[in-house]
Design a protein around this motif. Sequence first.
Motif, PDB file in Angstrom:
ATOM      1  N   GLN A  33       6.200   0.710  66.838  1.00  0.00           N
ATOM      2  CA  GLN A  33       5.912  -0.388  65.923  1.00  0.00           C
ATOM      3  C   GLN A  33       4.933   0.022  64.821  1.00  0.00           C
ATOM      4  O   GLN A  33       4.448  -0.825  64.088  1.00  0.00           O
ATOM      5  CB  GLN A  33       5.318  -1.573  66.701  1.00  0.00           C
ATOM      6  CG  GLN A  33       6.275  -2.144  67.734  1.00  0.00           C
ATOM      7  CD  GLN A  33       5.560  -3.069  68.701  1.00  0.00           C
ATOM      8  OE1 GLN A  33       4.655  -2.670  69.408  1.00  0.00           O
ATOM      9  NE2 GLN A  33       5.977  -4.321  68.728  1.00  0.00           N
ATOM     10  N   LEU A  34       4.630   1.320  64.724  1.00  0.00           N
ATOM     11  CA  LEU A  34       3.671   1.793  63.727  1.00  0.00           C
ATOM     12  C   LEU A  34       4.367   2.646  62.677  1.00  0.00           C
ATOM     13  O   LEU A  34       5.394   3.262  62.944  1.00  0.00           O
ATOM     14  CB  LEU A  34       2.584   2.638  64.409  1.00  0.00           C
ATOM     15  CG  LEU A  34       1.771   1.983  65.525  1.00  0.00           C
ATOM     16  CD1 LEU A  34       0.835   3.014  66.132  1.00  0.00           C
ATOM     17  CD2 LEU A  34       0.989   0.804  65.004  1.00  0.00           C
ATOM     18  N   SER A  35       3.769   2.688  61.483  1.00  0.00           N
ATOM     19  CA  SER A  35       4.293   3.565  60.435  1.00  0.00           C
ATOM     20  C   SER A  35       3.860   4.997  60.731  1.00  0.00           C
ATOM     21  O   SER A  35       3.024   5.242  61.603  1.00  0.00           O
ATOM     22  CB  SER A  35       3.746   3.129  59.087  1.00  0.00           C
ATOM     23  OG  SER A  35       2.372   3.457  59.017  1.00  0.00           O
ATOM     24  N   GLY A  36       4.435   5.950  59.990  1.00  0.00           N
ATOM     25  CA  GLY A  36       4.099   7.358  60.201  1.00  0.00           C
ATOM     26  C   GLY A  36       2.608   7.625  60.070  1.00  0.00           C
ATOM     27  O   GLY A  36       2.013   8.310  60.887  1.00  0.00           O
ATOM     28  N   GLY A  37       2.007   7.043  59.038  1.00  0.00           N
ATOM     29  CA  GLY A  37       0.586   7.260  58.807  1.00  0.00           C
ATOM     30  C   GLY A  37      -0.262   6.693  59.934  1.00  0.00           C
ATOM     31  O   GLY A  37      -1.255   7.295  60.350  1.00  0.00           O
ATOM     32  N   GLN A  38       0.168   5.534  60.443  1.00  0.00           N
ATOM     33  CA  GLN A  38      -0.588   4.906  61.547  1.00  0.00           C
ATOM     34  C   GLN A  38      -0.442   5.719  62.823  1.00  0.00           C
ATOM     35  O   GLN A  38      -1.409   5.907  63.570  1.00  0.00           O
ATOM     36  CB  GLN A  38      -0.078   3.474  61.762  1.00  0.00           C
ATOM     37  CG  GLN A  38      -0.423   2.554  60.607  1.00  0.00           C
ATOM     38  CD  GLN A  38       0.289   1.218  60.697  1.00  0.00           C
ATOM     39  OE1 GLN A  38       1.374   1.110  61.252  1.00  0.00           O
ATOM     40  NE2 GLN A  38      -0.316   0.193  60.146  1.00  0.00           N
ATOM     41  N   GLN A  39       0.768   6.229  63.067  1.00  0.00           N
ATOM     42  CA  GLN A  39       0.987   7.067  64.257  1.00  0.00           C
ATOM     43  C   GLN A  39       0.098   8.299  64.198  1.00  0.00           C
ATOM     44  O   GLN A  39      -0.479   8.735  65.191  1.00  0.00           O
ATOM     45  CB  GLN A  39       2.452   7.491  64.341  1.00  0.00           C
ATOM     46  CG  GLN A  39       3.374   6.353  64.673  1.00  0.00           C
ATOM     47  CD  GLN A  39       4.793   6.817  64.893  1.00  0.00           C
ATOM     48  OE1 GLN A  39       5.050   7.937  65.314  1.00  0.00           O
ATOM     49  NE2 GLN A  39       5.737   5.947  64.604  1.00  0.00           N
ATOM     50  N   GLN A  40      -0.005   8.847  62.985  1.00  0.00           N
ATOM     51  CA  GLN A  40      -0.844  10.004  62.747  1.00  0.00           C
ATOM     52  C   GLN A  40      -2.292   9.716  63.149  1.00  0.00           C
ATOM     53  O   GLN A  40      -2.944  10.516  63.809  1.00  0.00           O
ATOM     54  CB  GLN A  40      -0.741  10.327  61.255  1.00  0.00           C
ATOM     55  CG  GLN A  40      -1.834  11.143  60.729  1.00  0.00           C
ATOM     56  CD  GLN A  40      -1.632  12.557  61.117  1.00  0.00           C
ATOM     57  OE1 GLN A  40      -0.944  13.276  60.451  1.00  0.00           O
ATOM     58  NE2 GLN A  40      -2.164  12.968  62.232  1.00  0.00           N
ATOM     59  N   ARG A  41      -2.774   8.540  62.761  1.00  0.00           N
ATOM     60  CA  ARG A  41      -4.145   8.166  63.088  1.00  0.00           C
ATOM     61  C   ARG A  41      -4.336   8.036  64.595  1.00  0.00           C
ATOM     62  O   ARG A  41      -5.362   8.449  65.127  1.00  0.00           O
ATOM     63  CB  ARG A  41      -4.493   6.823  62.428  1.00  0.00           C
ATOM     64  CG  ARG A  41      -4.746   6.953  60.958  1.00  0.00           C
ATOM     65  CD  ARG A  41      -4.681   5.610  60.259  1.00  0.00           C
ATOM     66  NE  ARG A  41      -4.815   5.821  58.833  1.00  0.00           N
ATOM     67  CZ  ARG A  41      -5.988   5.941  58.231  1.00  0.00           C
ATOM     68  NH1 ARG A  41      -7.093   5.818  58.914  1.00  0.00           N
ATOM     69  NH2 ARG A  41      -6.040   6.173  56.937  1.00  0.00           N
ATOM     70  N   ILE A  42      -3.337   7.467  65.264  1.00  0.00           N
ATOM     71  CA  ILE A  42      -3.442   7.302  66.715  1.00  0.00           C
ATOM     72  C   ILE A  42      -3.436   8.672  67.400  1.00  0.00           C
ATOM     73  O   ILE A  42      -4.181   8.915  68.356  1.00  0.00           O
ATOM     74  CB  ILE A  42      -2.301   6.414  67.250  1.00  0.00           C
ATOM     75  CG1 ILE A  42      -2.376   5.025  66.633  1.00  0.00           C
ATOM     76  CG2 ILE A  42      -2.363   6.310  68.766  1.00  0.00           C
ATOM     77  CD1 ILE A  42      -3.731   4.367  66.719  1.00  0.00           C
ATOM     78  N   ALA A  43      -2.584   9.567  66.885  1.00  0.00           N
ATOM     79  CA  ALA A  43      -2.540  10.913  67.460  1.00  0.00           C
ATOM     80  C   ALA A  43      -3.920  11.562  67.360  1.00  0.00           C
ATOM     81  O   ALA A  43      -4.388  12.243  68.275  1.00  0.00           O
ATOM     82  CB  ALA A  43      -1.493  11.759  66.744  1.00  0.00           C
ATOM     83  N   LEU A  44      -4.573  11.315  66.246  1.00  0.00           N
ATOM     84  CA  LEU A  44      -5.904  11.865  66.012  1.00  0.00           C
ATOM     85  C   LEU A  44      -6.918  11.238  66.972  1.00  0.00           C
ATOM     86  O   LEU A  44      -7.717  11.941  67.605  1.00  0.00           O
ATOM     87  CB  LEU A  44      -6.292  11.555  64.564  1.00  0.00           C
ATOM     88  CG  LEU A  44      -7.287  12.463  63.890  1.00  0.00           C
ATOM     89  CD1 LEU A  44      -6.713  13.854  63.792  1.00  0.00           C
ATOM     90  CD2 LEU A  44      -7.601  11.937  62.495  1.00  0.00           C
TER      91      LEU A  44
END
Lengths: 291, 366
Positions: free
Chosen positions: B143-154
Amino acid sequence: MTRARLLLLSPTLAMIGFFLLLPVALMAVYSFLSPGTYGGVEWLLSFDAYIQFFFERDFLTDELVFHTSYLSIYFRSFVQALAATVICLLIGFPTAYFIATRPPATRSAWVLLVTVPYWVNLLIRTVSMLFVIRDEGPLNGALTAVGIVDAPLRIAYTDFAIALGLVYSYLPFMVLPIYAAIERFDFSLMEAACDLYAGRWTILRRIILPTVKPGVVAGCLLVFIPSLGAYIAPDLLGGGKNLMIGNLVALQFQGSRNWPFGAAAAVLLLSVVLVALTVLARRRALSSAGN
Amino acid sequence: MDSEQKNPAVEIRAVSKKFGRGAEQVKALDGVTLTIGDNEFFTLLGPSGCGKTTLLRMIAGFEQPDDGGIFLFGEDIKALPPHKRPVNTVFQHYALFPHMTVAKNVAFSLEMLGRAPAEIERTIGEMLALVKMEQFAARKPAQLSGGQQQRIALARALAPRPRVLLLDEPLSALDLKLRQAMRAELKTMQQQTGITFVFVTHDQEEALTMSDRIAVMSGGRVRQTGAPRDIYEKPRDSFVANFIGESNFLTVTVEKLEQDTAWCRLDGALLQCSCAGEAAGFGEARVSIRPEQISFSAGGNGGPALSGVVEGLTYLGTDTQLSVRLGDGQRLQARVQNAGREQPPPGPGERIRLKMNPGAARLLAD
């Protein structure tokens, strides 16, 4: 648009209508009729078939008494099918995992190997299995020769033999959907979990299993449901004395010439499966909506 | 504590790695030696297949070196499996657990480490605040955009407070605007947390803007290690000069060598070049010079200064690029800013005098 779609679907719809829905409906109707003397049915409305399933008529008093002989056959069928499903899962999951982790070029060869048993007719496979496991068969011969047992092990004509037969018959149905699920699995998730301090068993339990669960559920259903109604394995390997539902139904249409009762037994099985699947589907819908 | 201070965060000693067998064997790493300091933003930069990702995966523990040693704060970690190394990875395609919520993803490592529930709760809050994703805690990754997924991965990788964070081209899947915004944020995050970042990328701009130091890799070897400015202004060889930014490559004759200066003859003019000392001998050699380091004025006819004929002009918005042919037939590109210029640029066919800043030309090792 919708007309073209209907046209394309019509062969499938016709197939399902004529060869699935119609026979099942016929079976349901038959279950409410009276048995003919030499098989077939008399077109007289009767609930005897269902009454006979749950009650028997007392000889002396002519009263209906609840009995469990048929219910116990159902119960045994459930236990057998469940055992077969669990064994299939225990063998099938590692097999599927093994195949899915081979290099892509060799995977289809492994999948082909899984389907090899299907090149031989089920009846012949089951009979050959009987030859292997019977008292004088090569398995017992080897066991006695090596000295593991003194007398031949009783394997044939037991519940264990039936379970063995069911597992052998339906194992590929477990392997293939699980394989498909694991093949789609993103193995970088495993690396990520490992990187985040998870050991091997934790990765299996918390990462792999939850993501491939739909494949596991599909495999279990594909093994459990045909096992429940299996006919050949219990008939041949169980020696016909440990009846399962399939044998009970067949017996009514052949030996006993009681078509309505056979139909009623089949309809009851169908209802149980349908109710169980509906509950399962409802629960999954609820849990995914909850998330 | 003191001895720990002295140890570098990561030390790679003469590491080699081969993949495949027989004729298809590829040397992924060929005697790589690197030292990454504590609290450093260190970038492994190179084209695909240069071995940078293999090296990163080796630090994480997903690959084993055939030869050489890997040390983390002075401790040999070669024998440790990935889940026993105090390093965490931000994967290229994030590898978020799809069946878990954002909060569960972030909590995963903490649960594995057996932290107390209250502490886990607190860390989830801190990490999501750090990446500005607090309101997404209950979402699933899909349910997240690519940029948001990136932040979560971080956030997920930072949650267990690793001593070293490994980032495998984490920005490559984002669009340009987002990528630029994330660069600044990553850099800030690294400074805030004080964690050593090892960042893998093939994007030279990314490397130049974020890194404290860069190692440029190709063919399984480290070509040059240094601060972004050194890498750009003083490339060691033609690969580095070519891979980072644009450059002119000119053939010259080395006439005089000093400590880190070389005097080179180019088309009759004497050029003051910088050099690495180890690099050069006398005779014919190659120099690299950035187009923006060349300035010019009208006129010029032989003499000691360098001159050439304008062959073409390209308008680039902020700059104008001139294509110039030297007297000896070599061509070079010069670039001048359009803003604040009084005279119009010279036209094609015009002869101009070229001037290079002392030391701007770099004598290459190859």
